[in-house]
Scaffold this motif. Structure first.
Motif, PDB file in Angstrom:
ATOM      1  N   GLY A  48      43.249   0.944  -6.970  1.00 33.92           N
ATOM      2  CA  GLY A  48      42.959   1.677  -5.744  1.00 33.92           C
ATOM      3  C   GLY A  48      44.135   2.488  -5.218  1.00 33.92           C
ATOM      4  O   GLY A  48      44.187   2.806  -4.031  1.00 33.92           O
ATOM      5  N   ARG A  49      45.070   2.835  -6.087  1.00 36.29           N
ATOM      6  CA  ARG A  49      46.245   3.619  -5.689  1.00 36.29           C
ATOM      7  C   ARG A  49      45.951   5.107  -5.898  1.00 36.29           C
ATOM      8  O   ARG A  49      46.296   5.689  -6.912  1.00 36.29           O
ATOM      9  CB  ARG A  49      47.472   3.182  -6.480  1.00 36.29           C
ATOM     10  N   ILE A  50      45.327   5.712  -4.924  1.00 33.40           N
ATOM     11  CA  ILE A  50      44.832   7.087  -5.036  1.00 33.40           C
ATOM     12  C   ILE A  50      45.964   8.084  -5.253  1.00 33.40           C
ATOM     13  O   ILE A  50      45.874   8.965  -6.118  1.00 33.40           O
ATOM     14  CB  ILE A  50      43.986   7.442  -3.797  1.00 33.40           C
ATOM     15  N   GLU A  51      47.034   7.977  -4.487  1.00 29.72           N
ATOM     16  CA  GLU A  51      48.151   8.925  -4.631  1.00 29.72           C
ATOM     17  C   GLU A  51      48.783   8.815  -6.017  1.00 29.72           C
ATOM     18  O   GLU A  51      49.094   9.824  -6.646  1.00 29.72           O
ATOM     19  CB  GLU A  51      49.200   8.681  -3.539  1.00 29.72           C
ATOM     20  N   ASP A  52      48.972   7.595  -6.503  1.00 29.87           N
ATOM     21  CA  ASP A  52      49.545   7.409  -7.840  1.00 29.87           C
ATOM     22  C   ASP A  52      48.635   7.997  -8.912  1.00 29.87           C
ATOM     23  O   ASP A  52      49.104   8.597  -9.876  1.00 29.87           O
ATOM     24  CB  ASP A  52      49.791   5.930  -8.117  1.00 29.87           C
ATOM     25  N   ARG A  53      47.314   7.794  -8.756  1.00 30.39           N
ATOM     26  CA  ARG A  53      46.358   8.375  -9.699  1.00 30.39           C
ATOM     27  C   ARG A  53      46.492   9.888  -9.710  1.00 30.39           C
ATOM     28  O   ARG A  53      46.552  10.514 -10.761  1.00 30.39           O
ATOM     29  CB  ARG A  53      44.927   7.977  -9.326  1.00 30.39           C
ATOM     30  N   TRP A  54      46.532  10.493  -8.540  1.00 29.90           N
ATOM     31  CA  TRP A  54      46.622  11.946  -8.440  1.00 29.90           C
ATOM     32  C   TRP A  54      47.917  12.450  -9.075  1.00 29.90           C
ATOM     33  O   TRP A  54      47.888  13.417  -9.842  1.00 29.90           O
ATOM     34  CB  TRP A  54      46.524  12.384  -6.972  1.00 29.90           C
ATOM     35  N   GLN A  55      49.026  11.805  -8.784  1.00 30.66           N
ATOM     36  CA  GLN A  55      50.308  12.219  -9.359  1.00 30.66           C
ATOM     37  C   GLN A  55      50.267  12.147 -10.891  1.00 30.66           C
ATOM     38  O   GLN A  55      50.719  13.064 -11.579  1.00 30.66           O
ATOM     39  CB  GLN A  55      51.451  11.341  -8.825  1.00 30.66           C
ATOM     40  N   ALA A  56      49.727  11.073 -11.417  1.00 29.92           N
ATOM     41  CA  ALA A  56      49.669  10.893 -12.870  1.00 29.92           C
ATOM     42  C   ALA A  56      48.778  11.943 -13.530  1.00 29.92           C
ATOM     43  O   ALA A  56      49.129  12.516 -14.564  1.00 29.92           O
ATOM     44  CB  ALA A  56      49.180   9.480 -13.212  1.00 29.92           C
ATOM     45  N   THR A  57      47.627  12.214 -12.925  1.00 33.62           N
ATOM     46  CA  THR A  57      46.730  13.212 -13.525  1.00 33.62           C
ATOM     47  C   THR A  57      47.336  14.606 -13.452  1.00 33.62           C
ATOM     48  O   THR A  57      47.162  15.398 -14.377  1.00 33.62           O
ATOM     49  CB  THR A  57      45.335  13.219 -12.859  1.00 33.62           C
ATOM     50  N   GLN A  58      48.064  14.898 -12.393  1.00 32.62           N
ATOM     51  CA  GLN A  58      48.676  16.221 -12.288  1.00 32.62           C
ATOM     52  C   GLN A  58      49.762  16.414 -13.336  1.00 32.62           C
ATOM     53  O   GLN A  58      49.910  17.498 -13.907  1.00 32.62           O
ATOM     54  CB  GLN A  58      49.222  16.457 -10.874  1.00 32.62           C
ATOM     55  N   LYS A  59      50.517  15.363 -13.623  1.00 30.92           N
ATOM     56  CA  LYS A  59      51.537  15.440 -14.683  1.00 30.92           C
ATOM     57  C   LYS A  59      50.867  15.668 -16.036  1.00 30.92           C
ATOM     58  O   LYS A  59      51.327  16.489 -16.830  1.00 30.92           O
ATOM     59  CB  LYS A  59      52.386  14.176 -14.698  1.00 30.92           C
ATOM     60  N   ALA A  60      49.806  14.935 -16.302  1.00 27.84           N
ATOM     61  CA  ALA A  60      49.077  15.121 -17.568  1.00 27.84           C
ATOM     62  C   ALA A  60      48.501  16.528 -17.662  1.00 27.84           C
ATOM     63  O   ALA A  60      48.552  17.161 -18.722  1.00 27.84           O
ATOM     64  CB  ALA A  60      47.971  14.074 -17.697  1.00 27.84           C
ATOM     65  N   ALA A  61      47.956  17.020 -16.563  1.00 25.28           N
ATOM     66  CA  ALA A  61      47.361  18.362 -16.552  1.00 25.28           C
ATOM     67  C   ALA A  61      48.419  19.432 -16.820  1.00 25.28           C
ATOM     68  O   ALA A  61      48.145  20.412 -17.519  1.00 25.28           O
ATOM     69  CB  ALA A  61      46.667  18.622 -15.215  1.00 25.28           C
ATOM     70  N   ARG A  62      49.620  19.248 -16.299  1.00 23.06           N
ATOM     71  CA  ARG A  62      50.682  20.227 -16.544  1.00 23.06           C
ATOM     72  C   ARG A  62      51.064  20.265 -18.023  1.00 23.06           C
ATOM     73  O   ARG A  62      51.314  21.335 -18.581  1.00 23.06           O
ATOM     74  CB  ARG A  62      51.889  19.950 -15.655  1.00 23.06           C
ATOM     75  N   ILE A  63      51.102  19.115 -18.653  1.00 23.57           N
ATOM     76  CA  ILE A  63      51.396  19.073 -20.089  1.00 23.57           C
ATOM     77  C   ILE A  63      50.283  19.775 -20.859  1.00 23.57           C
ATOM     78  O   ILE A  63      50.536  20.591 -21.745  1.00 23.57           O
ATOM     79  CB  ILE A  63      51.579  17.628 -20.587  1.00 23.57           C
ATOM     80  N   CYS A  64      49.045  19.470 -20.522  1.00 22.60           N
ATOM     81  CA  CYS A  64      47.892  20.097 -21.173  1.00 22.60           C
ATOM     82  C   CYS A  64      47.940  21.615 -21.003  1.00 22.60           C
ATOM     83  O   CYS A  64      47.727  22.363 -21.959  1.00 22.60           O
ATOM     84  CB  CYS A  64      46.606  19.518 -20.591  1.00 22.60           C
ATOM     85  N   ASP A  65      48.244  22.070 -19.791  1.00 22.85           N
ATOM     86  CA  ASP A  65      48.335  23.511 -19.530  1.00 22.85           C
ATOM     87  C   ASP A  65      49.431  24.156 -20.363  1.00 22.85           C
ATOM     88  O   ASP A  65      49.257  25.267 -20.878  1.00 22.85           O
ATOM     89  CB  ASP A  65      48.587  23.771 -18.046  1.00 22.85           C
ATOM     90  N   ALA A  66      50.558  23.478 -20.515  1.00 21.72           N
ATOM     91  CA  ALA A  66      51.661  24.023 -21.309  1.00 21.72           C
ATOM     92  C   ALA A  66      51.274  24.124 -22.784  1.00 21.72           C
ATOM     93  O   ALA A  66      51.577  25.127 -23.449  1.00 21.72           O
ATOM     94  CB  ALA A  66      52.910  23.162 -21.143  1.00 21.72           C
ATOM     95  N   LEU A  67      50.610  23.110 -23.295  1.00 23.60           N
ATOM     96  CA  LEU A  67      50.146  23.167 -24.684  1.00 23.60           C
ATOM     97  C   LEU A  67      49.153  24.308 -24.875  1.00 23.60           C
ATOM     98  O   LEU A  67      49.221  25.049 -25.860  1.00 23.60           O
ATOM     99  CB  LEU A  67      49.522  21.829 -25.092  1.00 23.60           C
ATOM    100  N   HIS A  68      48.254  24.457 -23.929  1.00 18.19           N
ATOM    101  CA  HIS A  68      47.256  25.519 -23.990  1.00 18.19           C
ATOM    102  C   HIS A  68      47.932  26.889 -23.969  1.00 18.19           C
ATOM    103  O   HIS A  68      47.613  27.767 -24.777  1.00 18.19           O
ATOM    104  CB  HIS A  68      46.294  25.362 -22.819  1.00 18.19           C
ATOM    105  N   ALA A  69      48.878  27.072 -23.072  1.00 12.89           N
ATOM    106  CA  ALA A  69      49.551  28.363 -22.928  1.00 12.89           C
ATOM    107  C   ALA A  69      50.398  28.728 -24.138  1.00 12.89           C
ATOM    108  O   ALA A  69      50.663  29.911 -24.368  1.00 12.89           O
ATOM    109  CB  ALA A  69      50.424  28.348 -21.667  1.00 12.89           C
ATOM    110  N   SER A  70      50.789  27.744 -24.918  1.00 12.81           N
ATOM    111  CA  SER A  70      51.675  28.014 -26.044  1.00 12.81           C
ATOM    112  C   SER A  70      50.939  28.312 -27.353  1.00 12.81           C
ATOM    113  O   SER A  70      51.579  28.583 -28.365  1.00 12.81           O
ATOM    114  CB  SER A  70      52.611  26.826 -26.258  1.00 12.81           C
ATOM    115  N   LEU A  71      49.636  28.277 -27.346  1.00 11.30           N
ATOM    116  CA  LEU A  71      48.892  28.560 -28.579  1.00 11.30           C
ATOM    117  C   LEU A  71      49.198  29.967 -29.089  1.00 11.30           C
ATOM    118  O   LEU A  71      49.284  30.903 -28.314  1.00 11.30           O
ATOM    119  CB  LEU A  71      47.384  28.422 -28.339  1.00 11.30           C
TER     120      LEU A  71
END
Length: 143
Positions: A48-71
């Motif tokens: 039930g740690r909503i802020e921690d969940r959000w922080q973790a997903t945003q970090k993962a999303a940034r990595i995903c975005d970087a991989l996508h942008a580098s294709l």
């Protein structure tokens, strides 16, 4: 504001890694980072740690975005296009975790990431030849 000492060390280590670690290994490391962050989000959902969940997903999303942008679509052709679609889908699934707060969605995203990570690991280890859907580029890298 001055950067924190640990931030400076991390930036320095990243810069050194991009010069010394092979491109495919860097990509595997980024997948490992995404997987860790989504697992952190899964645990946060359970607790039930909503802020921690959000922080973790945003970090993962940034990595995903970087991989996508580098294709590299010039060299990767239809494989790069397919992988671009995959990154969009994963990015949407990552954001859906914040809407649903469902740890099973985290587990599904981790499963999908591990499948693609395994393909990159096959490139590194030279195990059976990769399928036609093999990723062709990574973070700022042209393979």
């Amino acid at each position: 504001m001055m950067p924190q000492p640990h931030h400076h060390r991390a930036v320095s280590a990243y810069g050194q890694a991009t010069e010394t670690v092979p491109a495919a290994r860097q990509i595997v490391m980024l997948y490992d980072g995404m997987i860790r962050r989504i697992d952190e989000a899964r645990l946060a959902c359970l607790d039930g740690r909503i802020e921690d969940r959000w922080q973790a997903t945003q970090k993962a999303a940034r990595i995903c975005d970087a991989l996508h942008a580098s294709l590299d679509h010039d060299q990767g052709g239809s494989v790069a296009a397919s992988l671009a679609q995959w990154y969009v889908m994963i990015g949407m699934k990552i954001q859906q975790i914040n809407v649903s707060n469902d740890p099973s969605e985290c587990s599904e995203v981790i499963r999908l990431m591990r499948e693609v990570r395994a393909s990159w690991e096959q490139i590194i280890t030279g195990t059976p030849s990769p399928p036609a859907t093999m990723p062709v580029a990574g973070p700022g890298l042209r393979i």
